[in-house]
Design an enzyme around this catalytic site. Sequence first.
Site, PDB file in Angstrom:
ATOM      1  N   CYS A 145      49.972  63.815  80.207  1.00 24.94           N
ATOM      2  CA  CYS A 145      51.433  63.955  80.223  1.00 24.94           C
ATOM      3  C   CYS A 145      52.013  62.657  79.598  1.00 24.94           C
ATOM      4  O   CYS A 145      53.149  62.236  80.220  1.00 24.94           O
ATOM      5  CB  CYS A 145      52.052  64.317  81.792  1.00 24.94           C
ATOM      6  SG  CYS A 145      51.311  63.117  82.864  1.00 24.94           S
ATOM      7  N   ASP A 166      34.955  57.641  90.665  1.00 20.26           N
ATOM      8  CA  ASP A 166      35.458  57.257  89.270  1.00 20.26           C
ATOM      9  C   ASP A 166      34.869  58.276  88.402  1.00 20.26           C
ATOM     10  O   ASP A 166      33.817  58.483  88.364  1.00 20.26           O
ATOM     11  CB  ASP A 166      35.171  55.824  89.115  1.00 20.26           C
ATOM     12  CG  ASP A 166      35.539  55.269  87.647  1.00 20.26           C
ATOM     13  OD1 ASP A 166      35.760  56.191  86.558  1.00 20.26           O
ATOM     14  OD2 ASP A 166      36.215  54.210  87.760  1.00 20.26           O
ATOM     15  N   SER A 199      46.883  71.638  90.985  1.00 15.38           N
ATOM     16  CA  SER A 199      47.582  72.740  90.069  1.00 15.38           C
ATOM     17  C   SER A 199      46.281  73.543  89.332  1.00 15.38           C
ATOM     18  O   SER A 199      46.336  74.804  89.136  1.00 15.38           O
ATOM     19  CB  SER A 199      48.848  72.285  89.395  1.00 15.38           C
ATOM     20  OG  SER A 199      48.488  71.310  88.579  1.00 15.38           O
TER      21      SER A 199
END
Length: 475
Positions: free
Chosen positions: A247, A176, A130
């Site tokens: 988040c 990573d 996104s």
Amino acid sequence: MHPNIKLPDAFLQQIESIMPAHLDMEEFIAACQRPLRRSIRVNTLKISVQDFLSRASKKGWTLTPVPWCETGFWIERDTEDTTPLGNTAEHMAGLFYIQEASSMMPVSALLFEQEDTLNTVLDVAAAPGSKTTQIAAAMQNEGALVANEFSASRIKGLYSNIQRCGVRNVALTNFDGRVFGGWLPEQFDAILLDAPCSGEGTIRKDPDAMNNWSRESVLDIASTQKDLIESAFHALKPGGVLVYSTCTLNLEENQQVCHHLKNTFGDKVTFEPLGSLFDGADNAVTEEGFLHIYPQIFDSEGFFVARLRKNTSATPPQVKKRLGKFPFEKVSHKNSDIVAKELKNTLDIILPDSGVLWQRDNEVWLFPGTLEPMIGQIRFDRMGIKLAEAHKKGYRWQHEAVMALATGEESICVELSIEDAREWFMGRDIRPDGLSGKGELIVTLNKDVIGIGKWVGNRIKNGLPRELVRDGNLF
């Protein structure tokens, strides 16, 4: 309502101890129990916001602007409209991305008051795509965007979203995120580190998000985040901007990670305030100028966004590089001209100036020219777009090339009916009424490009890649 959501007592105590005085704990709990409002972001690589709004209006969609993203909207549809958003023609053609509203904010913060064009950008934790596609649209497919994803199983979905949205300036890596500071030191104008986190803000979308929550796991994740932000800082050019976001809501994974960077690098780091990012941002701003978004403030997911500036150079970690041979060779100017001419003659598509052609065996690829200094510095999983496969009789053009380069205005476009489009997305050949032709063609629905086909008499041979074929995909 999500009546089954269980918020651990220790989590609620943590929130109560850090929540600003102007916010209310009961409102926080009530907001966590409410399902999220659906939101989408218009993909301006494919359609202008104005044209999309006019289409949405004809479909009976009500769009309300997301204050912090000029291409973002909350969406409401008629209750009779039960088509999943992901199965609408507009979504399949890449005109919009289904994206939670608060997750649009980190990219807005990255672009905030950005006077210079972003030439090289790194998205450290990119899947499902996104924010990568949001950045690519802001870059207008120019420059180079490195999209990294640590989880190999999520690379496929990331690539699929990039392809659907017509993005051509991205290179994918599978590492990573802690490797970038040593492998690509001071290479990027801007970096987004949307860090892996404990997900405390996602409970409205995922009622099970808090099932395995513990203070121990929060501290463990925070330790990884500190490594990631240091690495990202080393990969950033002096003068460049780093946006750190999560988040989640606790201080350990948010403010304390940013302060760790400041404590490590001192005056080389400046916190840039985001209180004026949009109207109302001051309701979520911290004393450092970060945005700490509790779900009740904007009726969104919980989120954290910080913008940091690298003032001067920092000595990067030393790494020993052992890279295999790069399996591509640059296509000569003469042969590049031949490919460009053939593309124009067969598909009426003009090759963009910002790309450079490279070849591997019989494959012809279009790489972002800006990426060339990084070739040989790190291993890329995928770069740019596969343009064609070369054969004795010419070139077999690829689906992803058409999705990224065609506009729907080309002279050889064939517009499908909704019935034929359904067959197309199921991977079947189609026979448009009263039409026939020869050679390759671009297939459109509502004048939006959905793929490439080839005439066999009055039948169009389906060129959709097998992994994109879906039964009953389009409503």
